[in-house]
Design an enzyme around this catalytic site. Sequence first.
Site, PDB file in Angstrom:
ATOM      1  N   GLU A  28      -7.610 -53.236  -8.827  1.00 38.79           N
ATOM      2  CA  GLU A  28      -7.660 -52.000  -9.234  1.00 38.79           C
ATOM      3  C   GLU A  28      -8.810 -51.289  -9.777  1.00 38.79           C
ATOM      4  N   ARG A  52      -5.557 -61.893  -9.606  1.00 39.95           N
ATOM      5  CA  ARG A  52      -5.128 -60.530  -8.955  1.00 39.95           C
ATOM      6  C   ARG A  52      -6.362 -60.142  -8.058  1.00 39.95           C
ATOM      7  N   HIS A  71      -7.985 -47.334  -9.099  1.00 41.01           N
ATOM      8  CA  HIS A  71      -7.321 -46.319  -9.694  1.00 41.01           C
ATOM      9  C   HIS A  71      -8.080 -44.926  -9.311  1.00 41.01           C
ATOM     10  N   ALA A  94      -8.758 -44.246  -6.325  1.00 40.00           N
ATOM     11  CA  ALA A  94      -8.495 -43.988  -4.944  1.00 40.00           C
ATOM     12  C   ALA A  94      -7.845 -42.777  -4.682  1.00 40.00           C
ATOM     13  N   ALA A 129       7.055 -54.691 -10.640  1.00 42.97           N
ATOM     14  CA  ALA A 129       6.912 -54.182 -12.057  1.00 42.97           C
ATOM     15  C   ALA A 129       7.923 -53.196 -12.364  1.00 42.97           C
ATOM     16  N   ARG A 130       7.791 -51.923 -11.894  1.00 37.13           N
ATOM     17  CA  ARG A 130       8.451 -50.785 -12.618  1.00 37.13           C
ATOM     18  C   ARG A 130      10.267 -51.147 -12.187  1.00 37.13           C
ATOM     19  N   GLN A 179       7.189 -40.771 -13.684  1.00 37.13           N
ATOM     20  CA  GLN A 179       7.317 -39.692 -14.804  1.00 37.13           C
ATOM     21  C   GLN A 179       7.551 -40.554 -15.987  1.00 37.13           C
ATOM     22  N   CYS A 227       6.882 -43.738 -16.870  1.00 34.42           N
ATOM     23  CA  CYS A 227       6.201 -44.946 -17.262  1.00 34.42           C
ATOM     24  C   CYS A 227       4.591 -44.575 -17.102  1.00 34.42           C
ATOM     25  N   CYS A 284      11.720 -45.109 -18.992  1.00 33.83           N
ATOM     26  CA  CYS A 284      11.971 -45.078 -17.498  1.00 33.83           C
ATOM     27  C   CYS A 284      12.795 -43.944 -17.192  1.00 33.83           C
ATOM     28  N   LYS A 340      -1.374 -18.343 -13.866  1.00 33.60           N
ATOM     29  CA  LYS A 340      -2.007 -18.855 -14.740  1.00 33.60           C
ATOM     30  C   LYS A 340      -3.519 -19.066 -13.888  1.00 33.60           C
ATOM     31  N   ASP A 351      13.238 -31.735 -16.710  1.00 31.17           N
ATOM     32  CA  ASP A 351      13.335 -32.619 -15.738  1.00 31.17           C
ATOM     33  C   ASP A 351      14.416 -33.561 -15.768  1.00 31.17           C
TER      34      ASP A 351
HETATM   35  P1  MDE Z   1      -7.460 -35.926 -11.574  1.00 32.61           P
HETATM   36  O1  MDE Z   1      -7.249 -34.643 -11.894  1.00 32.61           O
HETATM   37  O2  MDE Z   1      -6.454 -36.305 -10.400  1.00 32.61           O
HETATM   38  O3  MDE Z   1      -8.790 -36.160 -11.070  1.00 32.61           O
HETATM   39  C1  MDE Z   1     -10.005 -35.687 -11.964  1.00 32.61           C
HETATM   40  C2  MDE Z   1     -11.225 -35.283 -11.157  1.00 32.61           C
HETATM   41  O4  MDE Z   1     -12.099 -36.040 -10.419  1.00 32.61           O
HETATM   42  C3  MDE Z   1     -11.932 -35.870  -9.161  1.00 32.61           C
HETATM   43  N1  MDE Z   1     -11.696 -37.342  -8.484  1.00 32.61           N
HETATM   44  C4  MDE Z   1     -12.611 -37.804  -7.517  1.00 32.61           C
HETATM   45  N2  MDE Z   1     -13.789 -37.371  -6.867  1.00 32.61           N
HETATM   46  C5  MDE Z   1     -14.083 -38.070  -6.123  1.00 32.61           C
HETATM   47  N3  MDE Z   1     -13.867 -39.299  -5.801  1.00 32.61           N
HETATM   48  C6  MDE Z   1     -12.866 -39.675  -6.457  1.00 32.61           C
HETATM   49  N4  MDE Z   1     -12.407 -40.902  -5.913  1.00 32.61           N
HETATM   50  C7  MDE Z   1     -12.260 -38.962  -7.309  1.00 32.61           C
HETATM   51  N5  MDE Z   1     -10.873 -39.151  -8.107  1.00 32.61           N
HETATM   52  C8  MDE Z   1     -10.741 -38.156  -8.728  1.00 32.61           C
HETATM   53  C9  MDE Z   1     -10.629 -35.220  -8.889  1.00 32.61           C
HETATM   54  O5  MDE Z   1     -10.680 -34.512  -7.484  1.00 32.61           O
HETATM   55  C10 MDE Z   1     -10.540 -34.125  -9.957  1.00 32.61           C
HETATM   56  O6  MDE Z   1     -11.576 -33.004  -9.626  1.00 32.61           O
HETATM   57  P2  MDE Z   1     -11.221 -31.540  -9.962  1.00 32.61           P
HETATM   58  O7  MDE Z   1     -10.094 -31.518  -8.907  1.00 32.61           O
HETATM   59  O8  MDE Z   1     -10.665 -31.329 -11.338  1.00 32.61           O
HETATM   60  O9  MDE Z   1     -12.263 -30.818  -9.613  1.00 32.61           O
HETATM   61  O10 MDE Z   1      -7.264 -36.886 -12.455  1.00 32.61           O
HETATM   62  P3  MDE Z   1      -7.159 -37.245 -14.116  1.00 32.61           P
HETATM   63  O11 MDE Z   1      -8.559 -37.214 -14.363  1.00 32.61           O
HETATM   64  O12 MDE Z   1      -6.265 -36.463 -14.681  1.00 32.61           O
HETATM   65  O13 MDE Z   1      -6.603 -38.652 -13.984  1.00 32.61           O
HETATM   66  C11 MDE Z   1      -6.731 -39.635 -13.047  1.00 32.61           C
HETATM   67  C12 MDE Z   1      -5.681 -40.790 -12.879  1.00 32.61           C
HETATM   68  C13 MDE Z   1      -6.165 -41.612 -13.972  1.00 32.61           C
HETATM   69  C14 MDE Z   1      -4.500 -40.374 -13.425  1.00 32.61           C
HETATM   70  C15 MDE Z   1      -5.557 -41.201 -11.560  1.00 32.61           C
HETATM   71  O14 MDE Z   1      -6.506 -40.971 -10.759  1.00 32.61           O
HETATM   72  C16 MDE Z   1      -4.430 -41.808 -11.039  1.00 32.61           C
HETATM   73  O15 MDE Z   1      -3.468 -40.957 -10.529  1.00 32.61           O
HETATM   74  N6  MDE Z   1      -4.871 -42.797 -10.180  1.00 32.61           N
HETATM   75  C17 MDE Z   1      -3.787 -43.501  -9.520  1.00 32.61           C
HETATM   76  C18 MDE Z   1      -3.469 -44.677 -10.400  1.00 32.61           C
HETATM   77  C19 MDE Z   1      -2.391 -45.466  -9.927  1.00 32.61           C
HETATM   78  O16 MDE Z   1      -1.401 -45.200  -9.121  1.00 32.61           O
HETATM   79  N7  MDE Z   1      -2.694 -47.068  -9.557  1.00 32.61           N
HETATM   80  C20 MDE Z   1      -1.945 -47.877  -9.161  1.00 32.61           C
HETATM   81  C21 MDE Z   1      -1.696 -49.042  -9.917  1.00 32.61           C
HETATM   82  S1  MDE Z   1      -1.056 -48.648 -11.570  1.00 32.61           S
HETATM   83  C22 MDE Z   1      -1.723 -49.974 -12.409  1.00 32.61           C
HETATM   84  O17 MDE Z   1      -2.355 -50.783 -12.057  1.00 32.61           O
HETATM   85  C23 MDE Z   1      -1.580 -49.849 -13.988  1.00 32.61           C
HETATM   86  C24 MDE Z   1      -1.846 -48.898 -14.553  1.00 32.61           C
HETATM   87  C25 MDE Z   1      -1.704 -48.852 -16.022  1.00 32.61           C
HETATM   88  C26 MDE Z   1      -2.957 -48.253 -16.819  1.00 32.61           C
HETATM   89  S2  MDE Z   1      -3.337 -49.047 -18.334  1.00 32.61           S
HETATM   90  C27 MDE Z   1      -3.833 -50.749 -17.923  1.00 32.61           C
HETATM   91  C28 MDE Z   1      -3.574 -51.455 -18.942  1.00 32.61           C
HETATM   92  O18 MDE Z   1      -2.719 -52.362 -19.023  1.00 32.61           O
HETATM   93  C29 MDE Z   1      -4.093 -48.054 -16.044  1.00 32.61           C
HETATM   94  C30 MDE Z   1      -5.446 -47.159 -16.723  1.00 32.61           C
HETATM   95  C31 MDE Z   1      -6.464 -46.887 -15.712  1.00 32.61           C
HETATM   96  C32 MDE Z   1      -7.222 -46.066 -16.441  1.00 32.61           C
HETATM   97  C33 MDE Z   1      -8.404 -45.475 -15.437  1.00 32.61           C
HETATM   98  P1  FAD Z   2      21.952 -30.143 -12.845  1.00 32.39           P
HETATM   99  O1  FAD Z   2      21.405 -31.181 -12.041  1.00 32.39           O
HETATM  100  O2  FAD Z   2      21.647 -28.537 -12.377  1.00 32.39           O
HETATM  101  O3  FAD Z   2      23.573 -30.405 -12.856  1.00 32.39           O
HETATM  102  C1  FAD Z   2      24.727 -29.438 -13.355  1.00 32.39           C
HETATM  103  C2  FAD Z   2      25.775 -29.549 -12.687  1.00 32.39           C
HETATM  104  O4  FAD Z   2      26.983 -28.845 -13.164  1.00 32.39           O
HETATM  105  C3  FAD Z   2      25.851 -29.157 -11.139  1.00 32.39           C
HETATM  106  O5  FAD Z   2      26.196 -30.087 -10.286  1.00 32.39           O
HETATM  107  C4  FAD Z   2      26.786 -28.054 -11.214  1.00 32.39           C
HETATM  108  O6  FAD Z   2      27.399 -27.758 -10.139  1.00 32.39           O
HETATM  109  C5  FAD Z   2      27.839 -28.348 -12.270  1.00 32.39           C
HETATM  110  N1  FAD Z   2      28.573 -27.397 -13.017  1.00 32.39           N
HETATM  111  C6  FAD Z   2      28.043 -26.309 -13.517  1.00 32.39           C
HETATM  112  N2  FAD Z   2      29.036 -25.333 -14.047  1.00 32.39           N
HETATM  113  C7  FAD Z   2      30.152 -26.175 -13.767  1.00 32.39           C
HETATM  114  C8  FAD Z   2      31.560 -25.965 -14.143  1.00 32.39           C
HETATM  115  N3  FAD Z   2      31.901 -24.996 -14.694  1.00 32.39           N
HETATM  116  N4  FAD Z   2      32.480 -26.935 -13.709  1.00 32.39           N
HETATM  117  C9  FAD Z   2      32.002 -27.919 -12.957  1.00 32.39           C
HETATM  118  N5  FAD Z   2      30.737 -28.233 -12.642  1.00 32.39           N
HETATM  119  C10 FAD Z   2      29.877 -27.253 -13.109  1.00 32.39           C
HETATM  120  N6  FAD Z   2      13.383 -33.965 -11.780  1.00 32.39           N
HETATM  121  C11 FAD Z   2      12.673 -34.787 -12.188  1.00 32.39           C
HETATM  122  O7  FAD Z   2      12.507 -35.393 -13.048  1.00 32.39           O
HETATM  123  N7  FAD Z   2      11.916 -35.214 -11.245  1.00 32.39           N
HETATM  124  C12 FAD Z   2      11.843 -34.549  -9.875  1.00 32.39           C
HETATM  125  O8  FAD Z   2      11.043 -35.132  -8.768  1.00 32.39           O
HETATM  126  C13 FAD Z   2      12.468 -33.622  -9.616  1.00 32.39           C
HETATM  127  N8  FAD Z   2      12.470 -32.865  -8.396  1.00 32.39           N
HETATM  128  C14 FAD Z   2      13.128 -31.912  -8.212  1.00 32.39           C
HETATM  129  C15 FAD Z   2      13.179 -31.142  -7.045  1.00 32.39           C
HETATM  130  C16 FAD Z   2      13.923 -30.070  -6.690  1.00 32.39           C
HETATM  131  C17 FAD Z   2      13.819 -29.409  -5.460  1.00 32.39           C
HETATM  132  C18 FAD Z   2      15.124 -29.294  -7.752  1.00 32.39           C
HETATM  133  C19 FAD Z   2      15.610 -28.279  -7.544  1.00 32.39           C
HETATM  134  C20 FAD Z   2      14.696 -30.143  -9.170  1.00 32.39           C
HETATM  135  C21 FAD Z   2      13.950 -31.283  -9.366  1.00 32.39           C
HETATM  136  N9  FAD Z   2      14.098 -31.924 -10.449  1.00 32.39           N
HETATM  137  C22 FAD Z   2      13.125 -33.153 -10.796  1.00 32.39           C
HETATM  138  C23 FAD Z   2      14.737 -31.475 -11.702  1.00 32.39           C
HETATM  139  C24 FAD Z   2      15.888 -32.098 -11.771  1.00 32.39           C
HETATM  140  O9  FAD Z   2      16.982 -32.388 -10.833  1.00 32.39           O
HETATM  141  C25 FAD Z   2      16.663 -31.333 -12.831  1.00 32.39           C
HETATM  142  O10 FAD Z   2      15.887 -31.309 -14.208  1.00 32.39           O
HETATM  143  C26 FAD Z   2      18.019 -32.118 -13.498  1.00 32.39           C
HETATM  144  O11 FAD Z   2      18.963 -32.283 -12.292  1.00 32.39           O
HETATM  145  C27 FAD Z   2      18.682 -31.176 -14.451  1.00 32.39           C
HETATM  146  O12 FAD Z   2      19.956 -31.967 -14.901  1.00 32.39           O
HETATM  147  P2  FAD Z   2      21.268 -31.428 -15.287  1.00 32.39           P
HETATM  148  O13 FAD Z   2      22.190 -32.434 -15.405  1.00 32.39           O
HETATM  149  O14 FAD Z   2      20.853 -30.718 -16.676  1.00 32.39           O
HETATM  150  O15 FAD Z   2      21.890 -30.352 -14.362  1.00 32.39           O
HETATM  151 FE1  SF4 Z   3      10.370 -46.178 -11.613  1.00 30.10          FE
HETATM  152 FE2  SF4 Z   3      10.296 -43.746 -12.418  1.00 30.10          FE
HETATM  153 FE3  SF4 Z   3      11.471 -45.475 -13.922  1.00 30.10          FE
HETATM  154 FE4  SF4 Z   3       8.889 -45.727 -13.682  1.00 30.10          FE
HETATM  155  S1  SF4 Z   3       9.948 -43.904 -14.597  1.00 30.10           S
HETATM  156  S2  SF4 Z   3      10.110 -47.124 -13.706  1.00 30.10           S
HETATM  157  S3  SF4 Z   3       8.720 -44.786 -11.580  1.00 30.10           S
HETATM  158  S4  SF4 Z   3      11.911 -44.973 -11.951  1.00 30.10           S
END
Ligand code: MDE
Ligand code: FAD
Ligand code: SF4
Length: 670
Positions: free
Chosen positions: A164, A214, A252, A254, A310-311, A339, A341, A353, A562, A655
Amino acid sequence: HYSHLFSPLDLGFTVLKNRILMGSMHTGLEENPNDAPKLAQFYAQRAAAGVALIVTGGISPNKQGVLLPHAATLISESQLATHQLVTNAVHQQGGKIALQILHTGRYSYQPNLVAPSAIQSPITPFMPKAMSHEQIEQTINDYIHCAQLAQKAGYDGVEIMGSEGYLINQFLVRHTNQRDDQWGGNIENRCRFALRILEGIKKAVGEPFIIIYRLSMLDLIKDGAEASEVLYLAKAIEKAGATMINTGIGWHEARIPTIATMVPRGQFANITRELMGKLNIPLITSNRINTPQTAEAILAEGCADMVSMARPFLADPEFVLKAQQGREDEINTCIACNQACLDEIFSGQTASCLVNPFACQETELLVIPTQQPKKLAVVGAGPAGLSFAVTAAKRGHHVTLFEKEDVIGGQLNIASQIPGKEEFKETLRYFKRQLQLTGVIVKNNTEATPEHLENFDEVILASGVKPHIPEIEGLDDPIVKSYLDVLKYHQPVGKNIVIMGSGGIGFDTSLYLTQKGQCSSLSPCAFNKEWGIDPTLSYRGGIKPANHSKDDTKHIVMTQRKAGKIGLSLGKTTGWIHRLTLEKKGVKFLTHCNYQRITPEGLIIEQDGKQQLIPADNIILCTGQRAYHPLLTPLEKGNKTVHLIGGAKDASALDAKRAIRQGTELALEI
Ligand code: MDE
Ligand code: FAD
Ligand code: SF4
């Protein structure tokens, strides 16, 4: 069934009861010794349900190696008692646990960081100091000392984190190691640090102690390792005394997704397979394995000897037990959303989770049978209503769930159609099964009215949201549509599209509209092609020129009010993936837009004092949501006890994570 998954693995000095490893996850409970009982309970639950071997979150062997200033180290005997709470708890449940030793090197978020060479990582704010020869020797000793302490604390083994992009990995490749002494240069020198650590640990801990290494099998960075170097190191690791080799995929930094939800299931198992048959110690594969079926298929196809998940153990502590008992339809599947984790960990919070708010809160959130069963009506079967209904029913309440649609799930049904979000279907499957198991009465196709709710003791309004419509001239023009028109009602749209609002739903609408044919999240070959992954590692780091499928049939402009980077509200560890995907598909981003009016020709905005028309055949409003609870006032007037949860309570920054957590928490109290 699952004959491969449930066959024991004989390590010579000990036997693992099945082929399932719970991979290392930093939970945020490692730092404060007061959290040790919670951590112990978290692991103990998973051990009790049958996981063969657990690996802890990464613990630093010295102060420089920590991820954050006050992150966990194991450097002194005074820390043993805390760790013994964890090891004893796991052993009492018949499990095994190994401590992961992790030195973050240049990924450390503190100014006193070190690395092989003084080269800063793109994702951290500090420049590391190049380590002196003496510092390197000291760090090797720190690793060895840490392993000895782990053994004293009762761990069954250690995992040396060599992937990593952390310190050991930084020594292995020229991208981060430009030394010209015995620790850099040729492959032998670059591997010396890793091998000295392993040899030292092996000598210090003796035979009956598991040592997992690893190994970064696919760096996914420029100037990363190539196939011959990975094999060279793997063989040397075996010789140095490792018991098993685990797979690491991607640094990380990558810019290729490795664990997020758009990565196909089991995508990287073939990378581990490259080493199968070339070594005599067991190989563990990992990344995006989230169902017993996927895990079994990987083992049956000979990709690895063991699988790491893991997750999925955050999502369901009983994953192993349910699989073993043929109750896989009851598994709460990890949807790889990150989201609750990884996003939380990267923001310094405790992990939990999205689909299982009990994760890492095992000692606090308790399902206690109620002494006073109530008749409860839930309005809305979105994630908030569903989580409330099943948890309340588990406690012994009599629950009736009203849903006006013919399916349960609310907005998750829409989310699951977005390319790369197909895993939400598993959440719907899980809840459907749980409703059956807990005896909730489900009334689909029933729009609840005050009359329906009269005979209930209390009502839970989980009726969700409605789209927010901004105030802008020209809204009634037929070119205007809402995200629901597109995603739910599948109305056709023209070639030139403006998406107003660049939050999660704006991004998802854009992904949906730019998707041609089958999504790469469902096709490993397409995924490799799209992201430029070379699984044979003939290109260094396994990256070759990417080939994102550009859609010339649509011209999409995403806008936001924004200033600054687009999509900052997206997940910390997934936002960059969405931005990158859409950029490659030719979507244009416009920020700092002051919306003026809509005309039949498109959207007129003002930017930096100048007005301009963005031509559009359709404008899709993704401008937020509002709470929807028309039943609240009539019910309160009728003196009903009413509770609001999920979007019905508050739609801002809503969400599914918050919806499910709120539903669960209310059900535990009611
Ligand atoms: P960002 O906004 O995506 O990037 C910031 C800016 O940097 C640029 N960037 C790069 N440029 C060139 N080359 C690169 N490789 C590169 N990477 C980034 C971006 O373009 C950006 O520039 P800008 O657009 O603003 O001009 O990211 P951020 O700084 O907000 O955060 C980055 C993250 C750390 C969140 C990130 O990159 C991550 O999403 N990477 C993937 C991580 C992942 O999925 N890993 C897989 C396994 S997970 C795992 O193994 C365990 C993780 C747990 C933690 S804790 C460990 C302890 O147990 C790991 C903590 C790692 C710390 C670095
Ligand atoms: P809802 O999911 O809106 O459920 C409300 C329910 O109530 C509906 O089924 C509706 O039919 C029912 N209802 C309303 N009034 C009545 C009534 N009078 N009688 C009976 N039933 C009724 N969230 C994430 O965390 N991660 C994601 O990646 C993500 N992706 C998304 C992508 C899209 C395109 C969209 C639209 C949403 C996404 N969300 C995501 C958001 C997430 O789906 C919502 O935040 C979540 O579903 C809200 O849950 P809720 O139970 O409050 O409401
Ligand atoms: Fe999996 Fe999402 Fe739960 Fe993390 S938060 S363990 S990615 S379902």
